[in-house]
Design a protein around this motif. Structure first.
Motif, PDB file in Angstrom:
ATOM      1  N   SER A 176       0.816  -1.215   0.000  1.00  0.00           N
ATOM      2  CA  SER A 176       0.000   0.000   0.000  1.00  0.00           C
ATOM      3  C   SER A 176       0.847   1.261   0.000  1.00  0.00           C
ATOM      4  CB  SER A 176      -0.957   0.002   1.190  1.00  0.00           C
ATOM      5  OG  SER A 176      -0.251   0.016   2.401  1.00  0.00           O
ATOM      6  N   SER A 177       2.086   1.205   0.494  1.00  0.00           N
ATOM      7  CA  SER A 177       2.931   2.405   0.497  1.00  0.00           C
ATOM      8  C   SER A 177       3.265   2.844  -0.923  1.00  0.00           C
ATOM      9  CB  SER A 177       4.217   2.176   1.295  1.00  0.00           C
ATOM     10  OG  SER A 177       5.059   1.274   0.624  1.00  0.00           O
ATOM     11  N   VAL A 178       3.194   1.912  -1.888  1.00  0.00           N
ATOM     12  CA  VAL A 178       3.424   2.273  -3.284  1.00  0.00           C
ATOM     13  C   VAL A 178       2.336   3.231  -3.754  1.00  0.00           C
ATOM     14  CG1 VAL A 178       3.492   1.373  -5.647  1.00  0.00           C
ATOM     15  CG2 VAL A 178       4.640   0.138  -3.806  1.00  0.00           C
ATOM     16  N   PHE A 179       1.099   3.015  -3.300  1.00  0.00           N
ATOM     17  CA  PHE A 179      -0.020   3.865  -3.689  1.00  0.00           C
ATOM     18  C   PHE A 179      -0.123   5.099  -2.807  1.00  0.00           C
ATOM     19  CE2 PHE A 179      -1.380  -0.475  -4.815  1.00  0.00           C
ATOM     20  CZ  PHE A 179      -1.398  -0.319  -6.176  1.00  0.00           C
ATOM     21  N   GLY A 225       2.306   6.391  -0.769  1.00  0.00           N
ATOM     22  CA  GLY A 225       3.526   7.182  -0.658  1.00  0.00           C
ATOM     23  C   GLY A 225       4.014   7.165   0.773  1.00  0.00           C
ATOM     24  N   GLY A 226       5.263   7.476   0.950  1.00  0.00           N
ATOM     25  CA  GLY A 226       5.825   7.488   2.284  1.00  0.00           C
ATOM     26  C   GLY A 226       6.531   6.186   2.612  1.00  0.00           C
ATOM     27  N   PHE A 227       7.154   6.169   3.771  1.00  0.00           N
ATOM     28  CA  PHE A 227       7.904   4.987   4.196  1.00  0.00           C
ATOM     29  C   PHE A 227       7.058   4.144   5.133  1.00  0.00           C
ATOM     30  CE2 PHE A 227       8.847   8.367   7.166  1.00  0.00           C
ATOM     31  CZ  PHE A 227       8.819   7.755   8.410  1.00  0.00           C
ATOM     32  N   SER A 228       7.335   2.848   5.158  1.00  0.00           N
ATOM     33  CA  SER A 228       6.633   1.966   6.083  1.00  0.00           C
ATOM     34  C   SER A 228       7.495   1.783   7.330  1.00  0.00           C
ATOM     35  CB  SER A 228       6.325   0.614   5.438  1.00  0.00           C
ATOM     36  OG  SER A 228       7.505  -0.077   5.118  1.00  0.00           O
ATOM     37  N   LEU A 229       6.825   1.612   8.469  1.00  0.00           N
ATOM     38  CA  LEU A 229       7.515   1.475   9.742  1.00  0.00           C
ATOM     39  C   LEU A 229       6.800   0.425  10.579  1.00  0.00           C
ATOM     40  CD1 LEU A 229       9.694   2.433  11.691  1.00  0.00           C
ATOM     41  CD2 LEU A 229       8.212   4.352  12.302  1.00  0.00           C
ATOM     42  N   LEU A 230       7.565  -0.563  11.056  1.00  0.00           N
ATOM     43  CA  LEU A 230       7.045  -1.663  11.878  1.00  0.00           C
ATOM     44  C   LEU A 230       7.664  -1.582  13.262  1.00  0.00           C
ATOM     45  CD1 LEU A 230       5.730  -4.530  12.292  1.00  0.00           C
ATOM     46  CD2 LEU A 230       7.842  -5.468  11.351  1.00  0.00           C
ATOM     47  N   LEU A 279       2.962   3.447  17.740  1.00  0.00           N
ATOM     48  CA  LEU A 279       2.833   2.079  17.238  1.00  0.00           C
ATOM     49  C   LEU A 279       2.903   1.106  18.406  1.00  0.00           C
ATOM     50  CD1 LEU A 279       5.109   1.903  14.047  1.00  0.00           C
ATOM     51  CD2 LEU A 279       2.624   1.763  14.143  1.00  0.00           C
ATOM     52  N   GLN A 280       1.924   0.241  18.495  1.00  0.00           N
ATOM     53  CA  GLN A 280       1.938  -0.825  19.487  1.00  0.00           C
ATOM     54  C   GLN A 280       2.880  -1.934  18.998  1.00  0.00           C
ATOM     55  OE1 GLN A 280       0.386  -0.476  22.391  1.00  0.00           O
ATOM     56  NE2 GLN A 280      -0.367   1.511  21.688  1.00  0.00           N
ATOM     57  N   PRO A 281       3.357  -2.806  19.880  1.00  0.00           N
ATOM     58  CA  PRO A 281       4.222  -3.909  19.445  1.00  0.00           C
ATOM     59  C   PRO A 281       3.570  -4.718  18.323  1.00  0.00           C
ATOM     60  CG  PRO A 281       4.194  -3.783  21.830  1.00  0.00           C
ATOM     61  CD  PRO A 281       3.146  -2.813  21.336  1.00  0.00           C
ATOM     62  N   GLY A 282       4.330  -4.966  17.251  1.00  0.00           N
ATOM     63  CA  GLY A 282       3.831  -5.726  16.110  1.00  0.00           C
ATOM     64  C   GLY A 282       3.029  -4.915  15.106  1.00  0.00           C
ATOM     65  N   GLN A 283       2.689  -3.695  15.435  1.00  0.00           N
ATOM     66  CA  GLN A 283       1.886  -2.851  14.548  1.00  0.00           C
ATOM     67  C   GLN A 283       2.776  -2.133  13.542  1.00  0.00           C
ATOM     68  OE1 GLN A 283      -0.104   0.405  16.570  1.00  0.00           O
ATOM     69  NE2 GLN A 283      -1.862   0.259  15.201  1.00  0.00           N
ATOM     70  N   SER A 284       2.235  -1.813  12.368  1.00  0.00           N
ATOM     71  CA  SER A 284       2.983  -1.073  11.359  1.00  0.00           C
ATOM     72  C   SER A 284       2.100  -0.005  10.740  1.00  0.00           C
ATOM     73  CB  SER A 284       3.498  -2.020  10.273  1.00  0.00           C
ATOM     74  OG  SER A 284       2.415  -2.588   9.568  1.00  0.00           O
ATOM     75  N   GLY A 285       2.738   0.923  10.019  1.00  0.00           N
ATOM     76  CA  GLY A 285       1.999   1.974   9.337  1.00  0.00           C
ATOM     77  C   GLY A 285       2.875   2.642   8.300  1.00  0.00           C
ATOM     78  N   ASN A 286       2.279   3.544   7.526  1.00  0.00           N
ATOM     79  CA  ASN A 286       2.987   4.312   6.504  1.00  0.00           C
ATOM     80  C   ASN A 286       2.990   5.779   6.910  1.00  0.00           C
ATOM     81  OD1 ASN A 286       3.522   2.173   4.735  1.00  0.00           O
ATOM     82  ND2 ASN A 286       1.419   2.234   3.999  1.00  0.00           N
ATOM     83  N   ASP A 319      14.622   7.312   4.085  1.00  0.00           N
ATOM     84  CA  ASP A 319      14.227   7.438   2.690  1.00  0.00           C
ATOM     85  C   ASP A 319      12.699   7.496   2.659  1.00  0.00           C
ATOM     86  OD1 ASP A 319      13.614   7.134   0.009  1.00  0.00           O
ATOM     87  OD2 ASP A 319      14.481   5.147  -0.172  1.00  0.00           O
ATOM     88  N   PRO A 320      12.111   8.520   2.050  1.00  0.00           N
ATOM     89  CA  PRO A 320      10.651   8.632   2.029  1.00  0.00           C
ATOM     90  C   PRO A 320       9.936   7.431   1.411  1.00  0.00           C
ATOM     91  CG  PRO A 320      11.645  10.681   1.298  1.00  0.00           C
ATOM     92  CD  PRO A 320      12.747   9.671   1.405  1.00  0.00           C
ATOM     93  N   ASN A 321      10.655   6.569   0.694  1.00  0.00           N
ATOM     94  CA  ASN A 321      10.041   5.383   0.089  1.00  0.00           C
ATOM     95  C   ASN A 321      10.577   4.088   0.680  1.00  0.00           C
ATOM     96  OD1 ASN A 321       8.478   6.861  -1.883  1.00  0.00           O
ATOM     97  ND2 ASN A 321      10.428   7.325  -2.834  1.00  0.00           N
ATOM     98  N   GLY A 322      11.295   4.173   1.797  1.00  0.00           N
ATOM     99  CA  GLY A 322      11.929   3.003   2.386  1.00  0.00           C
ATOM    100  C   GLY A 322      11.011   2.194   3.282  1.00  0.00           C
ATOM    101  N   ALA A 323      11.555   1.117   3.817  1.00  0.00           N
ATOM    102  CA  ALA A 323      10.860   0.240   4.760  1.00  0.00           C
ATOM    103  C   ALA A 323      11.739   0.117   6.002  1.00  0.00           C
ATOM    104  CB  ALA A 323      10.609  -1.118   4.138  1.00  0.00           C
ATOM    105  N   TYR A 324      11.199   0.449   7.167  1.00  0.00           N
ATOM    106  CA  TYR A 324      11.976   0.511   8.406  1.00  0.00           C
ATOM    107  C   TYR A 324      11.263  -0.243   9.520  1.00  0.00           C
ATOM    108  CZ  TYR A 324      14.443   4.126   5.898  1.00  0.00           C
ATOM    109  OH  TYR A 324      15.178   4.790   4.954  1.00  0.00           O
ATOM    110  N   HIS A 325      12.038  -0.505  10.587  1.00  0.00           N
ATOM    111  CA  HIS A 325      11.440  -1.115  11.770  1.00  0.00           C
ATOM    112  C   HIS A 325      12.207  -0.674  13.010  1.00  0.00           C
ATOM    113  CE1 HIS A 325      14.415  -4.553  12.318  1.00  0.00           C
ATOM    114  NE2 HIS A 325      14.779  -4.014  11.166  1.00  0.00           N
ATOM    115  N   PHE A 326      11.449  -0.516  14.112  1.00  0.00           N
ATOM    116  CA  PHE A 326      12.053  -0.309  15.425  1.00  0.00           C
ATOM    117  C   PHE A 326      12.439  -1.684  15.951  1.00  0.00           C
ATOM    118  CE2 PHE A 326       9.257   3.549  15.621  1.00  0.00           C
ATOM    119  CZ  PHE A 326      10.265   4.477  15.790  1.00  0.00           C
ATOM    120  N   TYR A 327      13.630  -1.792  16.550  1.00  0.00           N
ATOM    121  CA  TYR A 327      14.050  -3.034  17.187  1.00  0.00           C
ATOM    122  C   TYR A 327      14.906  -2.679  18.392  1.00  0.00           C
ATOM    123  CZ  TYR A 327      18.551  -2.412  14.758  1.00  0.00           C
ATOM    124  OH  TYR A 327      19.750  -1.921  14.310  1.00  0.00           O
ATOM    125  N   THR A 328      15.108  -3.645  19.279  1.00  0.00           N
ATOM    126  CA  THR A 328      15.899  -3.389  20.482  1.00  0.00           C
ATOM    127  C   THR A 328      17.221  -4.133  20.406  1.00  0.00           C
ATOM    128  OG1 THR A 328      14.787  -5.185  21.637  1.00  0.00           O
ATOM    129  CG2 THR A 328      13.914  -2.988  21.982  1.00  0.00           C
TER     130      THR A 328
END
Length: 115
Positions: A30-33, A35-40, A63-70, A93-102
């Motif tokens: 859906s981020s392709v449509f 726009g923006g970066f995804s974050l998990l 974002l709650q644990p396991g949740q993602s958004g654009n 990157d405005p079109n990248g895919a990222y995640h928070f991790y510990t």
């Protein structure tokens, strides 16, 4: 085929082919449509952060644990400490895919840039 009548009662129907096309997209798809970066959030804690950019006003998100958004923007500001408050600003990157991790007592933001 979708049919709609304009009256007080609206009727619509979908053919079986159209029904097969209606499915939920993943956040990456859906981020392709959108726009923006995804974050998990790949941590065991709720993550509160801000996103912003040159033409994107700052927006606070959670974002709650396991949740993602654009999200829009070129920067993410978040608390990188699990024991206190250590604000960290990271470019994305405005079109990248990222995640928070510990890692130990630190929360990090990692991902893939798709320039």
């Amino acid at each position: 085929m979708l049919e709609t009548t304009r009256s007080k009662n609206t009727a619509s129907s979908l053919s079986s082919v159209d029904e097969a096309l209606l499915q939920e997209l993943s956040s990456d798809e859906s981020s392709v449509f959108i726009g923006g970066f995804s974050l998990l959030n790949d941590t065991d804690r709720t993550q509160t952060f801000n996103t912003f950019g040159e033409t994107v006003p700052s927006k606070r998100s959670v974002l709650q644990p396991g949740q993602s958004g654009n999200y829009g923007g070129e920067f993410v500001t978040y608390n990188s400490s699990r024991d206190g408050y250590t604000p960290t600003q990271q470019p994305v990157d405005p079109n990248g895919a990222y995640h928070f991790y510990t890692q130990g007592n630190n929360t990090l933001l990692g991902g893939i840039n798709t320039y």
